[in-house]
Design a protein around this motif. Structure first.
Motif, PDB file in Angstrom:
ATOM      1  N   PRO A 165      65.035  66.526  40.746  1.00  0.00           N
ATOM      2  CA  PRO A 165      64.019  65.079  40.837  1.00  0.00           C
ATOM      3  C   PRO A 165      62.705  65.235  40.898  1.00  0.00           C
ATOM      4  N   LEU A 166      62.121  66.571  41.516  1.00  0.00           N
ATOM      5  CA  LEU A 166      60.882  66.691  41.362  1.00  0.00           C
ATOM      6  C   LEU A 166      60.172  66.904  40.123  1.00  0.00           C
ATOM      7  N   VAL A 167      60.972  67.806  39.250  1.00  0.00           N
ATOM      8  CA  VAL A 167      60.412  68.081  38.116  1.00  0.00           C
ATOM      9  C   VAL A 167      60.667  66.925  37.124  1.00  0.00           C
ATOM     10  N   ALA A 168      61.872  65.965  37.393  1.00  0.00           N
ATOM     11  CA  ALA A 168      61.945  64.909  36.513  1.00  0.00           C
ATOM     12  C   ALA A 168      60.745  63.892  36.659  1.00  0.00           C
ATOM     13  N   LEU A 221      49.297  66.478  19.643  1.00  0.00           N
ATOM     14  CA  LEU A 221      49.600  65.445  21.081  1.00  0.00           C
ATOM     15  C   LEU A 221      50.616  64.668  21.018  1.00  0.00           C
ATOM     16  N   GLY A 222      50.885  63.942  19.960  1.00  0.00           N
ATOM     17  CA  GLY A 222      51.926  62.807  19.767  1.00  0.00           C
ATOM     18  C   GLY A 222      53.235  63.553  19.908  1.00  0.00           C
ATOM     19  N   VAL A 223      53.217  64.797  19.276  1.00  0.00           N
ATOM     20  CA  VAL A 223      54.606  65.814  19.211  1.00  0.00           C
ATOM     21  C   VAL A 223      55.134  66.148  20.588  1.00  0.00           C
ATOM     22  N   LEU A 224      53.862  66.376  21.296  1.00  0.00           N
ATOM     23  CA  LEU A 224      54.051  66.922  22.663  1.00  0.00           C
ATOM     24  C   LEU A 224      54.374  65.820  23.588  1.00  0.00           C
ATOM     25  N   ALA A 225      53.705  64.455  23.412  1.00  0.00           N
ATOM     26  CA  ALA A 225      54.281  63.443  24.152  1.00  0.00           C
ATOM     27  C   ALA A 225      55.593  63.022  24.087  1.00  0.00           C
ATOM     28  N   PHE A 226      55.878  62.957  22.847  1.00  0.00           N
ATOM     29  CA  PHE A 226      57.270  62.661  22.467  1.00  0.00           C
ATOM     30  C   PHE A 226      58.233  63.513  22.876  1.00  0.00           C
ATOM     31  N   THR A 227      57.994  64.618  22.924  1.00  0.00           N
ATOM     32  CA  THR A 227      59.047  65.859  23.471  1.00  0.00           C
ATOM     33  C   THR A 227      59.138  65.570  24.927  1.00  0.00           C
ATOM     34  N   LEU A 228      58.074  65.263  25.674  1.00  0.00           N
ATOM     35  CA  LEU A 228      58.265  65.074  27.073  1.00  0.00           C
ATOM     36  C   LEU A 228      59.062  63.646  27.070  1.00  0.00           C
ATOM     37  N   LEU A 229      58.737  62.807  26.329  1.00  0.00           N
ATOM     38  CA  LEU A 229      59.410  61.680  26.474  1.00  0.00           C
ATOM     39  C   LEU A 229      60.964  61.790  26.243  1.00  0.00           C
ATOM     40  N   TYR A 230      61.160  62.600  25.356  1.00  0.00           N
ATOM     41  CA  TYR A 230      62.569  62.987  25.047  1.00  0.00           C
ATOM     42  C   TYR A 230      63.478  63.392  26.377  1.00  0.00           C
ATOM     43  N   VAL A 231      62.635  64.435  26.817  1.00  0.00           N
ATOM     44  CA  VAL A 231      63.255  65.069  28.187  1.00  0.00           C
ATOM     45  C   VAL A 231      63.470  63.985  29.051  1.00  0.00           C
ATOM     46  N   PHE A 232      62.461  63.179  29.195  1.00  0.00           N
ATOM     47  CA  PHE A 232      62.352  62.075  30.356  1.00  0.00           C
ATOM     48  C   PHE A 232      63.501  61.226  30.073  1.00  0.00           C
ATOM     49  N   LEU A 233      63.758  60.768  28.861  1.00  0.00           N
ATOM     50  CA  LEU A 233      64.681  59.680  28.737  1.00  0.00           C
ATOM     51  C   LEU A 233      66.071  60.358  28.781  1.00  0.00           C
ATOM     52  N   VAL A 234      66.239  61.409  28.362  1.00  0.00           N
ATOM     53  CA  VAL A 234      67.685  61.966  28.413  1.00  0.00           C
ATOM     54  C   VAL A 234      67.945  62.405  29.743  1.00  0.00           C
ATOM     55  N   ASP A 235      67.071  62.853  30.666  1.00  0.00           N
ATOM     56  CA  ASP A 235      67.238  63.052  32.047  1.00  0.00           C
ATOM     57  C   ASP A 235      67.795  61.677  32.634  1.00  0.00           C
ATOM     58  N   ARG A 236      67.183  60.629  32.402  1.00  0.00           N
ATOM     59  CA  ARG A 236      67.485  59.308  33.008  1.00  0.00           C
ATOM     60  C   ARG A 236      68.590  58.775  32.635  1.00  0.00           C
ATOM     61  N   ALA A 252      76.316  59.740  34.253  1.00  0.00           N
ATOM     62  CA  ALA A 252      77.176  60.451  35.077  1.00  0.00           C
ATOM     63  C   ALA A 252      77.624  59.311  36.530  1.00  0.00           C
ATOM     64  N   LEU A 253      76.460  58.582  36.701  1.00  0.00           N
ATOM     65  CA  LEU A 253      77.014  57.381  37.954  1.00  0.00           C
ATOM     66  C   LEU A 253      77.935  56.611  37.300  1.00  0.00           C
ATOM     67  N   GLU A 254      77.793  56.093  36.019  1.00  0.00           N
ATOM     68  CA  GLU A 254      79.000  55.255  35.370  1.00  0.00           C
ATOM     69  C   GLU A 254      80.349  55.806  35.412  1.00  0.00           C
ATOM     70  N   ASP A 255      80.418  57.073  35.129  1.00  0.00           N
ATOM     71  CA  ASP A 255      81.419  57.758  35.227  1.00  0.00           C
ATOM     72  C   ASP A 255      82.004  57.769  36.486  1.00  0.00           C
ATOM     73  N   GLY A 256      81.094  58.219  37.703  1.00  0.00           N
ATOM     74  CA  GLY A 256      81.458  58.205  38.743  1.00  0.00           C
ATOM     75  C   GLY A 256      82.066  56.779  39.345  1.00  0.00           C
ATOM     76  N   LEU A 257      81.549  55.890  38.986  1.00  0.00           N
ATOM     77  CA  LEU A 257      81.719  54.527  39.399  1.00  0.00           C
ATOM     78  C   LEU A 257      83.366  54.010  39.434  1.00  0.00           C
ATOM     79  N   ASP A 258      83.878  54.118  38.155  1.00  0.00           N
ATOM     80  CA  ASP A 258      85.298  53.842  38.179  1.00  0.00           C
ATOM     81  C   ASP A 258      86.177  54.511  39.208  1.00  0.00           C
ATOM     82  N   ASP A 259      86.066  55.852  39.288  1.00  0.00           N
ATOM     83  CA  ASP A 259      86.731  56.701  40.260  1.00  0.00           C
ATOM     84  C   ASP A 259      86.419  56.248  41.671  1.00  0.00           C
TER      85      ASP A 259
END
Lengths: 262, 224
Positions: free
Chosen positions: A23-26, A214-229, A235-242
């Motif tokens: 979470p801290l890294v994210a 800088l744009g490439v760097l910013a969007f790479t970070l954005l990618y990591v951020f979005l994928v993490d979220r 994962a929570l959706e998957d867990g919800l049903d069970d």
């Protein structure tokens, strides 16, 4: 504590792994993304000089190139994650989820790339769309992965579904170079590329190049951020049903026990 | 039994079902033919415009008909537990893939011959090189049948398979569509020598997806 209660807790603990990143890294990546995006905005709009030929329309490049880069990165991650899922030794739910999440982000940014490119094309070429090889390839790429996402959405048994999705992702991925090659060939056999001809494309220097990187760097970070979220959400959706099912069963069992005792 | 024997067995089964039910002949083929008519309505048939774009129209018609044929190929496995029976028969997944690909390919070739004659008669095209047409047709059909079978089994058994199959298949076969159309342009009134790179591309595509199918069909077939 009842046996069932302990089982429940054990399973919850096992399913706690809903995060991709610490979470801290994210959070750090989130803030870094924000700062980088603001900087891209400032440099892109005011810091960098207008292009000699294209004027202000060229500023779209500071978004267009990074979104395209992000889309390619996302599809590459999808392919790698799918391969890791198919490889028996590394088969884990995390790869299936990551493949799907990354493809989702990739499709959105492919669409964004097409829209931004279209806006730029209208301003510079005077048309919304040209049958340029790169444009056509990107459009095909968009539909390839849109199909993959549609396949993912059809629910079924998770294990067989994941294997099917992984194979579909790899089939799509190996198609990309052939599509690129054939489209390139198709468009260049008839006419030489004019806009994307390397000889005519001016090199960019100084602030403009820095802004682009800088744009490439910013969007790479954005990618990591979005994928993490998005991963967390999936994962929570998957867990919800069970979990909801377990909770409902537990409640029902408790109900039966209390009425049974009285 | 050898692989070739198993392949022929599966292909023979599918073709025998087709010979008896005649769905391709009585439904898919007329569909392809009416698509050829539709193109004439959409474009102006009088000024030679149809002849100029005939190769593309021909392959679009083949493609639309192919989608029906592929859906049908896996539709027959859904009935009467046929899929389970085929799985229990102990035939290798690769042999099932190749067998179904051969069966779809044979049906597509028959479709292409009839639609090709229709295009020649209705659109008024000049044939300059028959070998180019035959080779490009064979290579494109192999690629189309292989990818079709692969995505057919991917979508088989899913609730939305009819709508999913075209969305999955059409982007993937972009190179086939491009290559086959360009090769046919060369064979129909164009310079025949320009067709060979495209035929090579079609061949490469077919070999690639036949290999992928041989590897991937087994797991998909067993699990789903």
């Amino acid at each position: 504590m009842s046996q069932r209660g302990r089982d429940q807790r054990g399973r919850d603990q096992g399913d706690q792994n809903t995060r991709l990143l610490n979470p801290l890294v994210a959070a750090g990546i989130g803030w870094a993304t924000l700062v980088a995006l603001v900087l891209v905005g400032l440099f892109g709009l005011w810091g960098a000089p207008p292009d000699k030929v294209q004027g202000d329309a060229q500023r779209l490049m500071y978004l267009h190139v990074p979104t395209a880069w992000l889309a390619y990165l996302a599809f590459f991650v999808t392919a790698v994650a799918s391969a890791l899922y198919l490889w028996p030794r590394t088969r884990a739910r995390v790869w299936d989820r990551l493949a799907g999440v990354s493809a989702e982000v990739g499709v959105i940014f492919t669409a964004l790339t097409l829209v931004l490119g279209s806006l730029w094309g209208r301003a510079v070429w005077g048309v919304w769309w040209a049958w340029d090889a790169r444009l056509v390839t990107t459009a095909v790429l968009f539909f390839l992965y849109l199909g993959y996402l549609a396949l993912r959405r059809v629910s079924g048994d998770p294990a067989t579904g994941a294997k099917r999705n992984a194979i579909a992702a790899l089939i799509a991925f190996i198609d990309v170079p052939i599509v690129h090659f054939s489209v390139n060939w198709w468009r260049t056999l008839h006419q030489q590329a004019t806009v994307f001809n390397p000889a005519l494309n001016p090199e960019i220097h100084g602030v403009m190049a820095a802004t682009l990187w800088l744009g490439v760097l910013a969007f790479t970070l954005l990618y990591v951020f979005l994928v993490d979220r998005r991963y967390r959400l999936a994962a929570l959706e998957d867990g919800l049903d069970d979990r909801e099912l377990d909770r409902a069963i537990a409640a029902r069992v408790g109900e039966v026990q209390t009425t049974g005792v009285s | 039994m050898s692989l070739a024997g198993e392949v022929m067995l599966v292909a023979g089964k599918d073709l025998r079902i087709e010979a008896r039910a005649r769905v391709t002949v009585s439904q898919v083929l007329p569909f392809g033919a009416i698509v050829l008519l539709l193109f004439a309505f959409a474009l102006d048939p009088d000024r030679g415009r149809l002849a100029a774009v005939a190769p593309g129209l021909f392959w679009v018609a083949v493609l639309l008909a192919a989608l029906l044929a592929i859906g049908r190929s896996f539709g027959i496995e859904q009935q009467n537990g046929a899929r389970d029976g085929l799985r229990l028969s102990g035939i290798d997944g690769a042999a099932v893939f190749l067998g179904k690909t051969v069966a779809i390919g044979v049906q597509l070739l028959a479709l292409e011959v009839v639609l090709g004659l229709g295009v020649a008669a209705l659109y008024g095209v000049d044939v300059t090189s028959v070998p180019v047409l035959i080779l490009a047709g064979l290579a494109a059909t192999a690629g189309l049948a292989a990818t079709g079978t692969l995505f057919g089994v991917l979508a088989a058994g899913l609730r939305t398979r009819e709508t999913l199959l075209p969305l999955l298949l059409l982007p993937v076969i972009t190179p086939v569509m491009l290559g086959a159309t360009r090769a046919f342009e060369s064979g129909l009134g164009g310079d025949a020598s320009q067709a060979w790179p495209w035929i090579a591309l079609l061949g490469l595509f077919a070999v690639l997806y036949l290999s992928v199918g041989v590897l991937a069909f087994g797991p998909l077939w067993e699990d789903t």
